[in-house]
Enzyme design. Structure first.
Site, PDB file in Angstrom:
ATOM      1  CB  THR A 148      28.102 115.718  83.691  1.00  0.00           C
ATOM      2  OG1 THR A 148      27.332 114.510  83.654  1.00  0.00           O
ATOM      3  CG2 THR A 148      28.998 115.709  84.916  1.00  0.00           C
ATOM      4  CE  LYS A 174      26.002 113.345  86.511  1.00  0.00           C
ATOM      5  NZ  LYS A 174      26.692 112.526  85.428  1.00  0.00           N
ATOM      6  CB  THR A 185      28.935 109.048  85.086  1.00  0.00           C
ATOM      7  OG1 THR A 185      30.001 108.595  84.278  1.00  0.00           O
ATOM      8  CG2 THR A 185      29.482 109.330  86.449  1.00  0.00           C
ATOM      9  CD  GLU A 269      25.214 111.316  77.614  1.00  0.00           C
ATOM     10  OE1 GLU A 269      25.848 111.886  78.524  1.00  0.00           O
ATOM     11  OE2 GLU A 269      25.707 110.430  76.888  1.00  0.00           O
ATOM     12  CG  ASN A 392      28.369 109.820  74.787  1.00  0.00           C
ATOM     13  OD1 ASN A 392      28.870 109.879  75.908  1.00  0.00           O
ATOM     14  ND2 ASN A 392      27.069 109.711  74.602  1.00  0.00           N
ATOM     15  CB  SER A 397      36.183 118.372  72.001  1.00  0.00           C
ATOM     16  OG  SER A 397      34.911 117.948  71.584  1.00  0.00           O
TER      17      SER A 397
END
Length: 397
Positions: A148, A174, A185, A269, A392, A397
């Site tokens: 993702t 992942k 996740t 991230e 995040n 969006s």
């Protein structure tokens, strides 16, 4: 399809672009064993458990054998109620019919946005192509399809040499955000061609996950979808039964899972650093873990690491609120191997200048000695930077 990585015997792969969320890339992955395999799984402890987690648990418990993993990226199928469960089971039925196996022999996994129902029209349209592609994809294709927000696919492999022959292991995972597995996740998949008893395989996987995926944190969030699934199909012809062989297989599985867990923190991230929080001298293992997690989860500690600021006061404050029992006058802290706080007091000197080169490194060690016992725990954490918020804040969006 020929692979650039060693693949355990008897496994084949497929990857396909369905367009459920992402455009121009594969988002469905299928991994199939050509013979019955023993299955194992470790799952999230979040009470909101995604439909695929519930179904995978059921199938591991109720099926004599497992033959496949079916994974989709982009839709989590979490918090979707009875409809979500029915949809998950329907995707297994679609695939089982085309593979000539039972739906209960397939373990599902999903990752993506929580809430929306699966796009079943796309599942019905794209399932045939996914099944038809079996054997035409490499493991790397499947590893890419399950991503993702990941910056890179995560794979690891290993071998175990026995008197009867070689056993191969292959893993993929992942995860980059919502990472604090409590089994982020985070999804993990392990393939092995050994013949091993189901109970042993499950115990090995649980132990390996505790020492790897459960010992990392990016942002302290435990997802609804976390799972690590494993198949061992015996296609190597090597039956692993003796204690020394079982120990060797367990060690190889631990090493594989730890390599994948390291990659997840490396890919955090918005992250720029891996922070090794090592707590020793706690009253017991549980208190050492609580202390390490208080430090590793702390936004103040994480942002200090991002800013290359050796602010040991934030570390000590996190230790103090961790719930671990200790005498503050006996606590010591080192950053990058350099003592900054000893026996409850700051170490004199120009520590900022001394630590400057360490704080620029991609990996920073924080060592904490509580001086209270023999408990010990190692946690891998990421720092926390501007890009985490950007990623995040705009995820949907």
């Amino acid at each position: 399809m020929e692979s650039i990585v060693p693949v355990p015997a008897g496994f084949s792969f497929a990857a396909h672009a369905s367009g459920m969320r992402y455009q121009g890339r594969d988002d469905l992955a299928l991994i199939v064993s050509d013979r019955p395999a023993v299955g194992a799984g470790v799952f999230t402890k979040n009470l909101f458990q995604a439909a695929p987690v519930t179904v995978a648990r059921e199938n591991i418990k109720n099926s004599q054998s497992i033959r496949a993993f079916l994974v989709n990226a982009g839709q989590a199928n979490a918090c979707t109620g009875d409809e979500g469960l029915a949809n998950c089971r329907a995707t297994l039925e679609m695939m089982a019919e085309r593979l000539g196996i039972e739906p209960g022999e397939i373990l599902p996994a999903s990752t993506g946005v929580i809430g929306p129902q699966l796009k079943m029209d796309l599942w019905r349209a794209e399932a045939p192509a996914l099944a038809a592609g079996l054997g035409k994809a490499a493991p790397l294709d499947a590893a890419k399809a399950i991503m993702t927000t990941d910056a890179f696919p995560k794979m690891a492999w290993g071998f175990v040499e026995t008197p009867s022959g070689t056993v191969r292991l292959l893993g993929m995972a992942k995860g980059a955000g919502m990472i604090c597995p409590n089994m982020a996740t985070m999804l993990g998949f392990v393939l092995c061609d050994a013949d091993v008893e189901k109970a042993r395989w499950q115990a090995m996987l649980a132990a390996a996950v505790d020492a790897s995926f459960n010992a990392v944190t990016v942002d302290g969030d435990t997802s609804t979808n976390d799972c690590v699934l494993a198949m061992a199909n015996g296609a190597s012809g090597v039956a692993v039964r003796e204690d020394d062989e079982l120990s060797a297989l367990a060690a190889a599985l631990n090493e594989l899972c730890q390599a994948l867990a390291y990659m997840i923190v490396e890919d955090a991230e918005g992250g720029t650093k891996i922070v090794r929080v090592h707590v020793t001298g706690a009253q017991d293992h549980m208190e050492a873990e609580a202390c390490a997690r208080a430090v590793g989860h702390s936004p103040l500690v994480k942002t200090a690491m991002f800013g290359r600021d050796a602010n040991w006061g934030r570390i000590v404050a996190a230790v103090g609120r961790s719930g671990a029992e200790f005498d503050p006058a006996k606590v010591s802290v080192a950053i990058g191997g350099i003592p900054v706080f000893q026996n409850g007091q700051p170490v004199p000197g120009d520590l900022d200048s001394l630590l400057a080169p360490h704080m620029r490194r991609a990996e920073i060690a924080i060592d904490i000695d509580l001086g209270a016992g023999e408990g010990e725990y190692l946690l891998l954490a990421s720092d926390l930077g501007f890009d985490y918020v950007k990623c995040n804040a705009s995820y949907r969006s």
